[in-house]
Design a protein around this motif. Sequence first.
Motif, PDB file in Angstrom:
ATOM      1  N   UNK A 146      11.201  -4.111  20.927  1.00 29.24           N
ATOM      2  CA  UNK A 146      12.483  -3.409  21.133  1.00 29.24           C
ATOM      3  C   UNK A 146      13.630  -4.391  20.917  1.00 29.24           C
ATOM      4  N   UNK A 147      13.483  -5.533  21.564  1.00 32.02           N
ATOM      5  CA  UNK A 147      14.548  -6.535  21.479  1.00 32.02           C
ATOM      6  C   UNK A 147      14.776  -7.023  20.065  1.00 32.02           C
ATOM      7  N   UNK A 148      13.697  -7.216  19.342  1.00 30.84           N
ATOM      8  CA  UNK A 148      13.829  -7.679  17.953  1.00 30.84           C
ATOM      9  C   UNK A 148      14.694  -6.712  17.145  1.00 30.84           C
ATOM     10  N   UNK A 149      14.436  -5.415  17.290  1.00 34.50           N
ATOM     11  CA  UNK A 149      15.189  -4.427  16.514  1.00 34.50           C
ATOM     12  C   UNK A 149      16.617  -4.300  17.023  1.00 34.50           C
ATOM     13  N   UNK A 150      16.785  -4.551  18.306  1.00 31.63           N
ATOM     14  CA  UNK A 150      18.158  -4.553  18.846  1.00 31.63           C
ATOM     15  C   UNK A 150      18.945  -5.730  18.290  1.00 31.63           C
TER      16      UNK A 150
END
Length: 487
Positions: free
Chosen positions: A345-349
């Motif tokens: 999730x964080x990577x895409x954020x």
Amino acid sequence: MYNRGMNQQFEKKELKKKSENLSDWYTDVILKAELADYAPVKGTMVIRPYGYALWEAIQEIFNRMMRTRGVENAYFPLFIPHSLLEKEKEHVEGFSPQLALVTIGGGEKLKDPLVVRPTSETIMYAMYAKWVHSWRDLPILINQWNNVVRWEKRTYLFLRTTEFLWQEGHTAHETEKEAIEMALSAFEWYRQVFEDYLAIPVYQGIKSAAEKFAGAKTTYTNEALMPDGKALQSATSHNLGQNFSKVFDIEFATRDGKTDYVWQTSWGLSTRVLGGLFLTHGDDNGIILPPKIAPIQIIIMPIRKKDGDAKILLARGVELRETLTNSGIRVKIDTREEPSVGRRFNEWEVKGVPVRLEVGERELASDTVVLVRRDTGEKVTVARKEIITVVQKLLNDIQKSLFHNAKKFRDDNTRDAATYDEFKNIMSSTRGFIRAFWCEDAACEAKIKEETKASIRCLPLSAKKENGTCIYCGKKAIHRWFFAQSY
Ligand SMILES: [Zn+2]
């Protein structure tokens, strides 16, 4: 088992905070979002695929715009004989501190050193002189997408690098009227790129004599405001008049049998705008890409419980990808098992993908999907059969909202200053744009810059004549100019 509520706590500490230090965050997020990386030669950078996809999107948009006026792409050499560059005096003076020179080639000292192009006016116009004889050979409407080199002492990823990518349009016309129309068209295309695609509001205006392009008669500029209150000059278009054509002998036989020099324009938009894009819309969780320019608009994430059936979920994810792709939406599916969901999730954020689409056991059972907005974090559950309509509206809303927020910030940080004290106070605190009367004397402009670091950004095209007095010297002034500190 994965718990949805926990995802906000994963790994967020790794990224520097935009709210604490813009410049540290900026560098950190560019590296972590895999937009670019430092290259072995100081001041140069590698644009990685995710960053390059943004540049390709801009190319596509701009090529489409240029075609509406019949501008064609071509390519001219990287090396320019130094003697050619020296022909236009003002031009060479403007660029000389930044030139990279090749003095040895094939093991031999070169008689006429070669300049690595800082811009291509001189080499292109030497060719135009060869090609233009009569009014029938006009207009020449050529653009090139290339790289240029301007030696920089202090560099900053995307915003200021020794080598950068850009487009440079160079046109030649029979009349000045036609040339001005061309310069203004390019200027308007740039505004559209910024406002309609990158969601960055710009002030459009002309440069002061000291700030204009070396060799230009008039420089039209688009000025954006960054979150630290500094302006970013984002793309310029120049009416070159006959300055270059007289030097390069681009003469033509006119319709009434006389001879004249051609009227020219040049205009450029560089990878610098991507720096402006990242600075404008990001937050503590990473960059935020406006949907119209985002290489990936939706990241689909099948979320499997520990003992869940991976195959069914994946099949649903693939099905969703097909549905969305068929509607022209740019989608990617994240099927990785590792790292953890929260980390992904964080990577895409960090990468600023506008919408995350989650599908898990619960959604499978109820034939729904969960959509999460990158800009606000808002979550909605949507019936699968309504997904196209909802997604299109959502992407539209995000695009509008990013522009709206950036414009509000820009407008809130555009102030009038009636006195020089007021001017200095603003520049040493909030910064931003200041509208103030200036007498148009270069000496006042230089003093203001020296004392406040603020330069003249532009005279807005919409500016009306007024009766005022120069903020610095108190002499008569007829226009309010925009000042700001700049990148
Ligand atoms: Zn003055």
